[in-house]
Design a protein around this motif. Structure first.
Motif, mmCIF file in Angstrom:
data_model
loop_
_atom_site.group_PDB
_atom_site.id
_atom_site.type_symbol
_atom_site.label_atom_id
_atom_site.label_comp_id
_atom_site.label_asym_id
_atom_site.label_seq_id
_atom_site.Cartn_x
_atom_site.Cartn_y
_atom_site.Cartn_z
ATOM 1 N N LEU A 145 2.941 2.505 17.971
ATOM 2 C CA LEU A 145 2.581 2.254 16.740
ATOM 3 C C LEU A 145 2.230 1.655 15.967
ATOM 4 O O LEU A 145 1.309 2.571 14.956
ATOM 5 C CB LEU A 145 3.971 3.472 16.589
ATOM 6 C CG LEU A 145 3.966 3.641 14.611
ATOM 7 C CD1 LEU A 145 3.013 5.307 14.223
ATOM 8 C CD2 LEU A 145 5.059 4.541 14.314
ATOM 9 N N ALA A 146 2.676 0.206 16.407
ATOM 10 C CA ALA A 146 1.943 -0.562 15.168
ATOM 11 C C ALA A 146 0.680 -1.072 15.203
ATOM 12 O O ALA A 146 -0.095 -1.724 14.775
ATOM 13 C CB ALA A 146 3.499 -2.141 15.662
ATOM 14 N N GLN A 200 7.886 4.745 8.404
ATOM 15 C CA GLN A 200 8.751 5.737 8.927
ATOM 16 C C GLN A 200 8.682 4.487 10.166
ATOM 17 O O GLN A 200 9.587 4.262 10.467
ATOM 18 C CB GLN A 200 7.574 6.709 9.767
ATOM 19 C CG GLN A 200 8.816 7.750 10.910
ATOM 20 C CD GLN A 200 10.262 8.220 10.331
ATOM 21 O OE1 GLN A 200 9.705 8.867 9.294
ATOM 22 N NE2 GLN A 200 11.168 7.810 10.839
ATOM 23 N N TYR A 201 7.288 3.889 10.832
ATOM 24 C CA TYR A 201 7.580 2.981 11.327
ATOM 25 C C TYR A 201 8.660 2.144 10.946
ATOM 26 O O TYR A 201 9.557 1.077 11.667
ATOM 27 C CB TYR A 201 5.868 1.952 11.473
ATOM 28 C CG TYR A 201 5.709 0.921 12.516
ATOM 29 C CD1 TYR A 201 6.648 0.544 13.807
ATOM 30 C CD2 TYR A 201 6.322 -0.912 12.100
ATOM 31 C CE1 TYR A 201 6.354 0.040 14.443
ATOM 32 C CE2 TYR A 201 6.082 -2.064 12.187
ATOM 33 C CZ TYR A 201 6.035 -1.559 13.879
ATOM 34 O OH TYR A 201 5.898 -2.572 14.233
ATOM 35 N N PRO A 228 -0.358 -3.864 5.984
ATOM 36 C CA PRO A 228 0.774 -2.970 6.220
ATOM 37 C C PRO A 228 1.826 -3.808 5.824
ATOM 38 O O PRO A 228 2.555 -3.453 5.174
ATOM 39 C CB PRO A 228 0.819 -3.672 7.977
ATOM 40 C CG PRO A 228 -0.960 -3.673 8.077
ATOM 41 C CD PRO A 228 -2.123 -4.188 6.894
ATOM 42 N N GLU A 229 1.519 -5.590 5.375
ATOM 43 C CA GLU A 229 3.201 -5.734 4.453
ATOM 44 C C GLU A 229 3.785 -5.211 3.019
ATOM 45 O O GLU A 229 4.363 -5.681 3.400
ATOM 46 C CB GLU A 229 2.117 -6.981 4.399
ATOM 47 C CG GLU A 229 1.898 -8.226 5.477
ATOM 48 C CD GLU A 229 3.712 -7.758 6.025
ATOM 49 O OE1 GLU A 229 4.776 -7.963 5.983
ATOM 50 O OE2 GLU A 229 2.911 -8.025 7.670
ATOM 51 N N ASP A 266 -0.461 8.023 5.141
ATOM 52 C CA ASP A 266 -0.352 6.690 6.336
ATOM 53 C C ASP A 266 0.636 5.969 6.071
ATOM 54 O O ASP A 266 1.179 5.342 6.284
ATOM 55 C CB ASP A 266 -1.906 6.167 5.669
ATOM 56 C CG ASP A 266 -3.150 6.381 5.928
ATOM 57 O OD1 ASP A 266 -2.618 6.919 7.461
ATOM 58 O OD2 ASP A 266 -4.603 5.705 5.365
ATOM 59 N N GLY A 267 0.597 5.519 4.655
ATOM 60 C CA GLY A 267 2.622 5.558 3.688
ATOM 61 C C GLY A 267 3.353 5.417 4.245
ATOM 62 O O GLY A 267 4.496 5.170 4.379
ATOM 63 N N ILE A 268 3.921 7.061 4.389
ATOM 64 C CA ILE A 268 4.791 8.259 5.020
ATOM 65 C C ILE A 268 4.934 7.339 6.111
ATOM 66 O O ILE A 268 5.961 6.956 7.386
ATOM 67 C CB ILE A 268 4.204 8.979 5.462
ATOM 68 C CG1 ILE A 268 4.329 10.243 3.862
ATOM 69 C CG2 ILE A 268 5.982 9.884 5.934
ATOM 70 C CD1 ILE A 268 3.908 11.643 3.654
#
Length: 718
Positions: A625-626, A567-568, A640-641, A561-563
């Motif tokens: 993606l967001a 990436q986003y 997400p922040e 998830d972090g990747i």
């Protein structure tokens, strides 16, 4: 010669006894001339020491005054032994000459003298031939005797032959040598008289020449030498054989007596009613055996001596051969007795060795049994290993003892008990059987001890392996509990690779963990006294592995998830940068100063619109993606922040949280500079001369003087 002696007796210094060295000083020749012609020689002036002068004086006077040929030189006569034949011939020339001087004598007297001389010569010839035949016959006979090599085969016979040979050399040969000289003198006298009478010289019959006599005499002397050498060689051989025979007789007597004594000793009965007597008998036999075998070379030397006498044709060789055969037969019988006695005593010795071996085995078995009685199995793995190593040495010792006992049993079956009844006491028989029984008992104890030690080793090994495995699992659990997912995409990817390596290590480690648990379960099933502790260890290890698996899966999800988030944000940042870059172009109020400038700006704007339309797909992808990230964050309880890039000097709460919570492992983030090719528009401003002011102008931010060349800013899109 008799006439010469009578003639010269009145001359001092002249002593004529032969036709060799009596004429050496020359006075005889001068006296002979002076006796018939005193007017030619002054005898008083001659010196006896001047041999050469006297000889030359006589020879020169005879040649010059008398006409007698000079057939001699002074140097030929003035030697130790002049040539007898030549001197006789030369002296005969003097007599012929002086006889001629008296030819004026009456004819009757002369004829009578000639007849008498011829008669004498004839007698001399007959005498010469008789003596020559007799001498040559004697020489032939003697040569035949001397060439005979059939010598007596004894020292005494050879000594007699050598004595007869010496008698021949000293008594028989010298008269014959003188006879040979007389024959030669007779021959030269005959020749001298014949020559003096002017008659033809005498030629002896075939085979009776002086040369034939000399040749025969040389053959005789050669036969003498060969006979002497052969006799002396045979004498040496017989003396050597006699010495060898004496040595043989002396040594044979000694060896025969020794053989009789040793045979009597070996015929004695062996007394071995107990072990002590048997050991004493063995030691005595060893001494006797050493004494007998040490004489082997002496008997071999005696046999060689006998063979040498037989091969040397010794006159008593048959007696020597018979004596040697008798001694060698007794020697062989003695060795056979020695071997039989050795065989008998070897049986005693083997039994004694076996009994000593049984005692040694019993002592060693007692020692091993005492070591096996201990119940200590060790308090830890190293101690158990030490005990097992010690037990391995004990097993090796027991194996060797068992082999020795089996060897004793096999040896005992090969010996006839009826021969050694004295040594086969009930105690010894029981001791042998007891040793075999004790070996079996100790082997059983050894096996029990080994099983206990192996169980103890398995238990302590399980505890050690379980502890190490729990410690390893705990370390990996601490790693999986970390919530740090990296401050950027590169850091996140690196953490994911590390996590994949951890998962691979877990996959390879799992069979070993299962094996440890299986070993522990075997101990529990076998009823080990520490089965409660073992069960606890197994449960604890399995719980830690289960927790590690759950944490590893959760850690992988967070990293993935972090990747995605990193990436986003990276793509969003790039899109935002692109839009910021294009914003001045779409908000510009520059519409061109002329047609060319406007046309250029229009072309650029058309291209920009195409790029915006193309970039709309990327914006749409980022929007989708967001939405997905927002949904995943709500499911995994992640904000997400925390993945949003921070401005310079800004620190996120997550980073502060990480610094406080994460202790293992200590991670170092390394920034990596990556180059990427980006297509973008470049705006270049060039100054191009366009107009020349004809009049001064000021306004709209511009000020132009008259005649000034004005440069207009023209923007060219590259």
């Amino acid at each position: 010669l008799v006439q010469c002696t009578e003639l010269f007796c009145r001359y001092p210094g002249v002593n004529i006894t032969n036709f060799t060295n009596s004429w050496r000083n020359g006075l005889g020749f001068n006296a002979l001339i002076h006796a018939h012609r005193p007017d030619l020689i002054d005898y008083e002036r001659l010196h006896p020491e001047d041999h050469i002068g006297n000889l030359n004086n006589a020879f020169n006077v005879a040649a010059n005054e008398l006409g007698i040929p000079k057939i001699l030189d002074a140097e030929d006569v003035d030697v130790t032994r002049p040539d007898e034949k030549v001197i006789i011939t030369y002296v005969a020339s003097y007599y012929h000459y002086f006889a001629k001087m008296k030819s004026e004598m009456t004819g009757g007297k002369r004829i009578a003298k000639i007849v008498g001389m011829m008669k004498d010569i004839e007698n001399m010839v007959d005498n010469y031939e008789t003596l020559t035949s007799s001498l040559l016959e004697w020489i032939r006979t003697k040569i035949g005797e001397l060439n005979d090599r059939e010598f007596p085969n004894s020292l005494e016979g050879v000594q007699k032959l050598l004595g007869r040979f010496k008698e021949y050399i000293t008594k028989e040969k010298p008269p014959k040598y003188r006879e040979r000289g007389n024959i030669e003198a007779q021959f030269f006298n005959i020749q001298a008289k014949l020559k003096a009478n002017g008659q033809k010289l005498y030629t002896p019959p075939e085979g009776q020449l002086i040369h034939d006599i000399e040749s025969a005499w040389l053959r005789l002397e050669k036969a003498e030498h060969e006979r002497e050498v052969a006799l002396r060689d045979e004498m040496i051989r017989q003396e050597r054989l006699e010495q060898l025979a004496q040595r043989f007789q002396r040594k044979a007597t000694i060896r025969e007596q020794w053989l009789n004594d040793m045979s009597m000793i070996l015929d004695e009965n062996i007394e071995a009613n107990n072990a002590a007597q048997a050991e004493a008998a063995i030691k005595k036999h060893e001494a006797i055996s050493a004494e007998i075998l040490a004489r082997k070379d002496r008997f071999r030397a005696l046999n060689s001596l006998a063979k040498e006498l037989v091969e040397g044709n010794y006159h008593a060789r048959e007696q020597v051969k018979k004596k040697d055969e008798d001694i060698m037969r007794k020697w062989k019988e003695l060795l056979e007795k020695l071997e039989r006695r050795k065989t008998t005593l070897s049986g005693y010795k083997n039994y004694l060795t076996m009994f000593r071996e049984i005692e040694n085995i019993q002592e060693e078995l007692k020692e091993v049994e005492s070591k096996l009685k201990t119940q200590d199995s060790g308090k830890h793995l190293q101690a158990v290993d030490d005990f097992l190593e010690q037990h391995s040495l004990i097993e090796t010792q027991l194996h060797a003892l068992g082999k020795r006992v089996r060897n004793l049993n096999r040896r005992s079956k090969q010996i006839d008990p009826n021969v050694f009844k004295a040594l086969l006491s009930p105690h010894n028989i029981v001791a042998g059987g007891y040793s075999n029984f004790v070996v079996c008992v100790v082997n059983n104890k050894s096996n029990d001890r080994k099983r206990k030690l192996e169980v103890a080793k398995k238990y302590y090994q399980f505890l050690q392996d379980a502890e190490e495995e729990e410690r390893w699992a705990q370390e990996r659990i601490d790693l999986c509990r970390s919530t740090f997912t990296g401050k950027d995409l590169n850091a996140a990817l690196m953490l994911l690779k590390k996590h994949e390596a951890l998962e691979a290590e877990m996959h390879g480690r799992k069979p070993w963990c299962d094996q440890i648990c299986a070993n522990g379960q075997d101990l529990v099933n076998s009823g080990h006294e520490g089965r409660a502790e073992i069960g606890t260890k197994i449960n604890s290890l399995m719980d830690k592995w289960k927790l590690l698996k759950e944490l590893a899966d959760a850690r992988r999800t967070k990293l993935e998830d972090g990747i995605e988030a990193h990436q986003y944000y990276a793509d969003a940042t790039e899109a935002e940068s692109w839009m910021k870059e294009k914003m001045p172009l779409v908000t510009s109020d520059d519409y061109g100063r002329d047609e060319m400038g406007s046309q250029a700006l229009l072309s650029r704007h058309n291209r920009l619109e195409g790029e915006i339309r193309s970039f709309r797909t990327e914006i749409k992808r980022l929007d989708e993606l967001a939405q997905l990230m927002t949904k995943a964050a709500s499911e995994h309880n992640i904000s997400p922040e925390k993945f949003r890039p921070q401005e310079n000097g800004e620190a996120s709460d997550e980073e502060e949280y990480v610094e406080e919570v994460v202790e293992v492992p200590h991670e170092v983030e390394v920034e990596e500079i990556r180059e990427r090719e980006v297509i973008q528009d470049v705006v270049e401003t060039r100054k191009i001369p366009q107009v020349k002011a004809m009049y001064p102008y000021k306004g709209q931010g511009m000020k132009v003087e008259k005649g000034e060349v004005s440069l207009k800013n023209s923007t060219i899109q590259m």
